[in-house]
Design an enzyme around this catalytic site. Structure first.
Site, PDB file in Angstrom:
ATOM      1  CE  LYS A  53      47.990  97.761  29.934  1.00 58.29           C
ATOM      2  NZ  LYS A  53      47.044  97.300  28.893  1.00 58.29           N
ATOM      3  CD  GLN A  97      45.789  98.435  25.647  1.00 61.42           C
ATOM      4  OE1 GLN A  97      46.730  97.997  26.287  1.00 61.42           O
ATOM      5  NE2 GLN A  97      44.629  98.748  26.211  1.00 61.42           N
ATOM      6  CG  ASP A 120      45.338  91.381  28.718  1.00 63.62           C
ATOM      7  OD1 ASP A 120      45.555  91.985  29.783  1.00 63.62           O
ATOM      8  OD2 ASP A 120      45.322  91.932  27.598  1.00 63.62           O
TER       9      ASP A 120
END
Ligand code: NAP
Length: 296
Positions: A53, A97, A120
């Site tokens: 990422k 994460q 997200d």
């Protein structure tokens, strides 16, 4: 009939090219999109995902910073950092994460993120908005699946899409995206799970089959209709003594057998994975455009 292997890498490059142009427009107005990533512990898969990422953010022109905490960090310290990031104007997107260590309540952490910075799209407010057809952003992996279908010429409109898996990050939000009365959606969607009796009965009816079960090569050729389009979301490590790492990645489908039978299929690796990362960049740029007032 030889099947077409859909390259998620090529499509992700295409998306990143489009995003670079949007970033340039933001920069002309004096803004640089910013993404803060928080990683807890040293889980090798999480380390590798976050690194990917960071790399893609750099390619697109997004400013990114990764905050790493040790595995035993108290929940309050993590929540305090999120509060700080929520108020930091350099960051338009915040990503924590997952998975988090067991002593941390992941739901509480997700709810602590400002919904406008929730790139997200896991915050309950954003999940609700998605379901009612008024999304803020779209969650990365399901949006990546939709974009793969659209950009490879396999629109889900009017098609019967069968999804194997009902998780909150894959199956359920993909259902919510594809069922909407909207261009690029308008599919008839069936969602299967581990309590579905006779899974093959359903998978064989799919025009488009999306598999997100986390079960290596579980979907075999006899479970798929000839001419179907198959999107394999699964990423599974299986032992492979010929590799330095001792493992290799396979999807949830028996790719070698299916490729002979289907109209199109995504490989693992190189399919949904790169598109998931590209969609995270899409969300960060979109969040920056909204927060800086460039778009409403
Ligand atoms: P998950 O939370 O474990 O959910 C798996 C789902 O599959 C569950 O709904 C489960 O049913 C269902 N399932 C499992 N075995 C089944 C079977 N034999 N028959 C029918 N349904 C079955 O997994 P996830 O987080 O959604 O991830 C799924 C896979 O996608 C994993 O391999 C993961 O690594 C991968 N993934 C890839 C990306 C990417 O970017 N490519 C992103 C995220 C995840 P129940 O609900 O009944 O338990």
């Amino acid at each position: 009939m030889a099947a077409k292997i859909i390259s998620g890498r090529e499509l992700a490059d295409q998306v990143c090219g489009e995003l670079r142009e949007r970033v340039e427009r933001l920069q002309e107005k004096g803004f640089t999109p910013g993404l803060a990533m928080v990683r807890v512990g040293e889980d090798p898969a999480s380390v590798s995902y976050v690194r990917q990422k960071e790399k893609t953010a750099g390619k697109v022109g997004i400013y990114s910073e990764t905050i790493v905490f040790p595995e035993d960090i108290p929940e309050e310290t993590l929540l305090a950092k999120i509060d700080e990031l929520n108020r930091d104007p350099r960051f338009h997107g915040i990503l924590v994460q997952l998975p988090l260590p067991k002593h941390i309540d992941a739901g509480k952490v997700i709810e602590a993120i400002d919904p406008r910075k929730d790139v997200d799209c896991f915050h309950p407010v954003n999940v609700g908005k998605l379901l009612i057809g008024d999304p803020y952003l779209l969650p990365c992996t399901p949006h990546g699946v939709q974009q793969i279908l659209l950009r490879s010429g396999h629109s889900p409109e009017g098609k019967h899409v069968v999804i194997c898996g009902r998780s909150n990050i894959n199956g359920k939000p993909l259902f919510a995206i594809l069922i909407q009365k909207k261009a690029g959606a308008n599919a008839t969607v069936t969602v299967c799970h581990s309590r579905t009796p006779d899974l093959a009965h359903f998978t064989r009816q799919a025009d488009i089959l999306v598999v997100a079960m986390g079960s290596p090569r579980a979907i075999t050729a006899d479970m798929v209709r000839e001419g179907a389009v198959v999107i394999d979301v699964g990423v599974n490590r299986i032992p492979d003594a010929t590799k330095k790492s001792g493992f290799r990645l396979v999807g949830d489908t028996d790719f070698d057998a299916l490729v002979e039978l289907v109209e199109a299929i995504t490989p693992v690796p190189g399919g949904v994975g790169p598109m998931t990362v590209a969609m995270l960049m899409w969300n960060t740029v979109t969040a920056a455009e909204i927060q800086t007032g460039l778009v409403s």
